[in-house]
Design a protein around this motif. Structure first.
Motif, mmCIF file in Angstrom:
data_model
loop_
_atom_site.group_PDB
_atom_site.id
_atom_site.type_symbol
_atom_site.label_atom_id
_atom_site.label_comp_id
_atom_site.label_asym_id
_atom_site.label_seq_id
_atom_site.Cartn_x
_atom_site.Cartn_y
_atom_site.Cartn_z
ATOM 1 N N TYR A 1 0.846 -1.177 0.000
ATOM 2 C CA TYR A 1 0.000 0.000 0.000
ATOM 3 C C TYR A 1 0.889 1.236 0.000
ATOM 4 O O TYR A 1 1.972 1.245 0.586
ATOM 5 C CB TYR A 1 -0.896 0.040 1.250
ATOM 6 C CG TYR A 1 -2.023 -0.962 1.247
ATOM 7 C CD1 TYR A 1 -1.813 -2.271 1.672
ATOM 8 C CD2 TYR A 1 -3.305 -0.605 0.839
ATOM 9 C CE1 TYR A 1 -2.850 -3.193 1.684
ATOM 10 C CE2 TYR A 1 -4.344 -1.515 0.855
ATOM 11 C CZ TYR A 1 -4.107 -2.811 1.281
ATOM 12 O OH TYR A 1 -5.130 -3.724 1.299
ATOM 13 N N PHE B 1 0.416 -5.498 9.099
ATOM 14 C CA PHE B 1 1.152 -4.497 8.340
ATOM 15 C C PHE B 1 2.537 -4.290 8.936
ATOM 16 O O PHE B 1 2.743 -4.394 10.143
ATOM 17 C CB PHE B 1 0.411 -3.160 8.383
ATOM 18 C CG PHE B 1 -0.764 -3.075 7.454
ATOM 19 C CD1 PHE B 1 -1.953 -3.737 7.748
ATOM 20 C CD2 PHE B 1 -0.698 -2.324 6.288
ATOM 21 C CE1 PHE B 1 -3.039 -3.658 6.904
ATOM 22 C CE2 PHE B 1 -1.789 -2.237 5.432
ATOM 23 C CZ PHE B 1 -2.958 -2.903 5.739
ATOM 24 N N GLY B 2 3.478 -3.955 8.067
ATOM 25 C CA GLY B 2 4.789 -3.523 8.511
ATOM 26 C C GLY B 2 4.754 -2.066 8.937
ATOM 27 O O GLY B 2 3.743 -1.390 8.758
ATOM 28 N N PRO B 3 5.870 -1.550 9.483
ATOM 29 C CA PRO B 3 5.900 -0.175 9.989
ATOM 30 C C PRO B 3 5.993 0.882 8.904
ATOM 31 O O PRO B 3 5.813 2.067 9.192
ATOM 32 C CB PRO B 3 7.148 -0.157 10.872
ATOM 33 C CG PRO B 3 8.009 -1.220 10.301
ATOM 34 C CD PRO B 3 7.092 -2.278 9.799
ATOM 35 N N PHE C 1 -7.646 4.356 11.234
ATOM 36 C CA PHE C 1 -8.155 4.148 9.884
ATOM 37 C C PHE C 1 -9.212 3.062 9.877
ATOM 38 O O PHE C 1 -9.044 2.003 10.489
ATOM 39 C CB PHE C 1 -7.032 3.741 8.924
ATOM 40 C CG PHE C 1 -6.059 4.830 8.628
ATOM 41 C CD1 PHE C 1 -4.837 4.883 9.276
ATOM 42 C CD2 PHE C 1 -6.366 5.814 7.701
ATOM 43 C CE1 PHE C 1 -3.931 5.899 9.001
ATOM 44 C CE2 PHE C 1 -5.472 6.829 7.415
ATOM 45 C CZ PHE C 1 -4.258 6.870 8.066
ATOM 46 N N PHE D 1 -9.359 2.233 2.227
ATOM 47 C CA PHE D 1 -9.218 2.922 3.499
ATOM 48 C C PHE D 1 -9.881 4.296 3.484
ATOM 49 O O PHE D 1 -9.916 4.982 2.454
ATOM 50 C CB PHE D 1 -7.733 3.121 3.832
ATOM 51 C CG PHE D 1 -7.046 1.875 4.313
ATOM 52 C CD1 PHE D 1 -6.568 0.940 3.413
ATOM 53 C CD2 PHE D 1 -6.878 1.637 5.673
ATOM 54 C CE1 PHE D 1 -5.927 -0.215 3.856
ATOM 55 C CE2 PHE D 1 -6.243 0.494 6.128
ATOM 56 C CZ PHE D 1 -5.770 -0.436 5.216
ATOM 57 N N LYS E 1 0.876 5.430 0.900
ATOM 58 C CA LYS E 1 0.141 6.407 1.696
ATOM 59 C C LYS E 1 0.752 7.790 1.561
ATOM 60 O O LYS E 1 1.925 8.001 1.865
ATOM 61 C CB LYS E 1 0.119 5.984 3.171
ATOM 62 C CG LYS E 1 -0.725 6.914 4.042
ATOM 63 C CD LYS E 1 -0.634 6.557 5.485
ATOM 64 C CE LYS E 1 -1.474 7.520 6.334
ATOM 65 N NZ LYS E 1 -1.072 8.924 6.149
ATOM 66 N N PHE F 1 3.652 0.697 2.757
ATOM 67 C CA PHE F 1 3.434 -0.345 3.753
ATOM 68 C C PHE F 1 3.364 -1.706 3.075
ATOM 69 O O PHE F 1 2.676 -1.875 2.065
ATOM 70 C CB PHE F 1 2.120 -0.114 4.506
ATOM 71 C CG PHE F 1 2.117 1.082 5.404
ATOM 72 C CD1 PHE F 1 1.517 2.265 5.010
ATOM 73 C CD2 PHE F 1 2.706 1.021 6.654
ATOM 74 C CE1 PHE F 1 1.502 3.373 5.839
ATOM 75 C CE2 PHE F 1 2.699 2.123 7.500
ATOM 76 C CZ PHE F 1 2.105 3.301 7.093
ATOM 77 N N GLY G 1 6.590 3.992 13.979
ATOM 78 C CA GLY G 1 7.449 2.824 14.133
ATOM 79 C C GLY G 1 6.721 1.495 14.226
ATOM 80 O O GLY G 1 7.357 0.439 14.223
ATOM 81 N N LEU G 2 5.403 1.547 14.301
ATOM 82 C CA LEU G 2 4.625 0.313 14.461
ATOM 83 C C LEU G 2 3.723 0.026 13.274
ATOM 84 O O LEU G 2 3.108 -1.038 13.200
ATOM 85 C CB LEU G 2 3.781 0.379 15.739
ATOM 86 C CG LEU G 2 4.557 0.489 17.045
ATOM 87 C CD1 LEU G 2 3.604 0.632 18.225
ATOM 88 C CD2 LEU G 2 5.467 -0.726 17.232
ATOM 89 N N GLY G 3 3.591 0.952 12.368
ATOM 90 C CA GLY G 3 2.727 0.723 11.222
ATOM 91 C C GLY G 3 1.264 0.689 11.616
ATOM 92 O O GLY G 3 0.854 1.286 12.614
ATOM 93 N N LEU G 4 0.466 -0.018 10.839
ATOM 94 C CA LEU G 4 -0.959 -0.146 11.113
ATOM 95 C C LEU G 4 -1.197 -1.446 11.886
ATOM 96 O O LEU G 4 -0.771 -2.511 11.457
ATOM 97 C CB LEU G 4 -1.766 -0.181 9.814
ATOM 98 C CG LEU G 4 -2.018 1.140 9.114
ATOM 99 C CD1 LEU G 4 -0.794 1.586 8.344
ATOM 100 C CD2 LEU G 4 -3.209 1.035 8.180
ATOM 101 N N PRO H 1 -4.183 4.806 3.319
ATOM 102 C CA PRO H 1 -3.387 3.979 2.398
ATOM 103 C C PRO H 1 -4.219 3.574 1.186
ATOM 104 O O PRO H 1 -5.425 3.362 1.286
ATOM 105 C CB PRO H 1 -3.038 2.758 3.258
ATOM 106 C CG PRO H 1 -3.184 3.202 4.678
ATOM 107 C CD PRO H 1 -4.282 4.215 4.654
#
Lengths: 113, 114
Positions: free
Chosen positions: A36, A103-105, B90, B105, A38, A89, B40-43, A44
């Motif tokens: 994704y 999801f990753g950071p 979100f 989203f 953003k 992401f 730092g943690l994303g979604l 996103p």
């Protein structure tokens, strides 16, 4: 412990060159991967995806490669454009886990003119 | 236009004051989900819903409630907000929540809990 990792918080690339964004995962049950993009103040938006039964998927300037043995995927953008500057992401899902998406950071890509 | 609409976009409130963030989609999607984004943690997924009256916990459900009484709406409820729930939220939807179906989203709701 994060199941999906993007170890580069940021990346800068010159316009026209290739951008390579990396993603690593730990859960071997993941069977679908999505990227994704953003922009600030927006949600996103889906970019490209790949199933675990494939090792490559291409859509225009965007290609995703999957290496299952290494639990690694990468997104290639060629050629990079200033409009590609955004946070990217990586996301993964495993059907057996009840459609829970991880999801990753994120990696912030800056494409310099 | 196909879209996921969240309200409010921004909210500053105080600890313990109940609040609801609404989410509505006009694509007739079965699957809806809530995420929070932190640096730092994303979604991280809070709750998701496979269909009307069917909801399940995501990775970080503590302190949140959801309901799915109609297909198009999936409100997120914070009964007693605390400062650690300050985040960017979100809402998302997809046809059936399968891994190969991209989610759409909303534009996000920034909550600040003082």
């Amino acid at each position: 412990d994060q199941q999906v990792k993007q170890n580069s918080p940021s990346l800068s690339v010159q316009e026209g060159r290739i951008s390579i964004l990396n993603c690593d995962y730990t859960n071997s049950m993941f069977d679908y991967f999505l990227w994704y993009k953003k922009y600030p103040a927006e949600g996103p938006t889906f970019l490209i995806s790949i199933s675990s039964i494939k090792d490559k998927n291409e859509d225009g300037r965007f290609t995703v490669f999957l290496n299952k043995s290494a639990k690694h995927l990468s997104l290639h953008i060629v050629p990079s454009q200033p409009g590609d500057s955004a946070v990217y992401f990586c996301a993964a899902s495993a059907a057996d886990y009840g459609q829970n998406f991880v999801f990753g950071p994120g990696t912030r890509l800056s494409v310099l003119p | 236009e196909a879209q996921v609409t969240q309200n409010p976009r921004y909210l500053i409130t105080v600890t313990g004051k109940k609040l609801t963030v609404t989410c509505s989609q006009n694509m007739n999607h079965e699957y809806m989900s809530w995420y929070r984004q932190d640096p730092g943690l994303g979604l991280r997924q809070i709750y998701y819903s496979m269909n009307v009256e069917v909801t399940d916990k995501g990775d970080v459900p503590e302190g949140y409630k959801v309901s799915r009484k109609e297909k198009r709406n999936f409100p997120l409820i914070l009964e007693s907000p605390s400062p650690n729930q300050t985040s960017l939220y979100f809402c998302a939807s997809s046809w059936a929540g399968r891994g190969n179906q991209p989610q759409h989203f909303g534009d996000g709701t920034r909550l600040s809990i003082l």
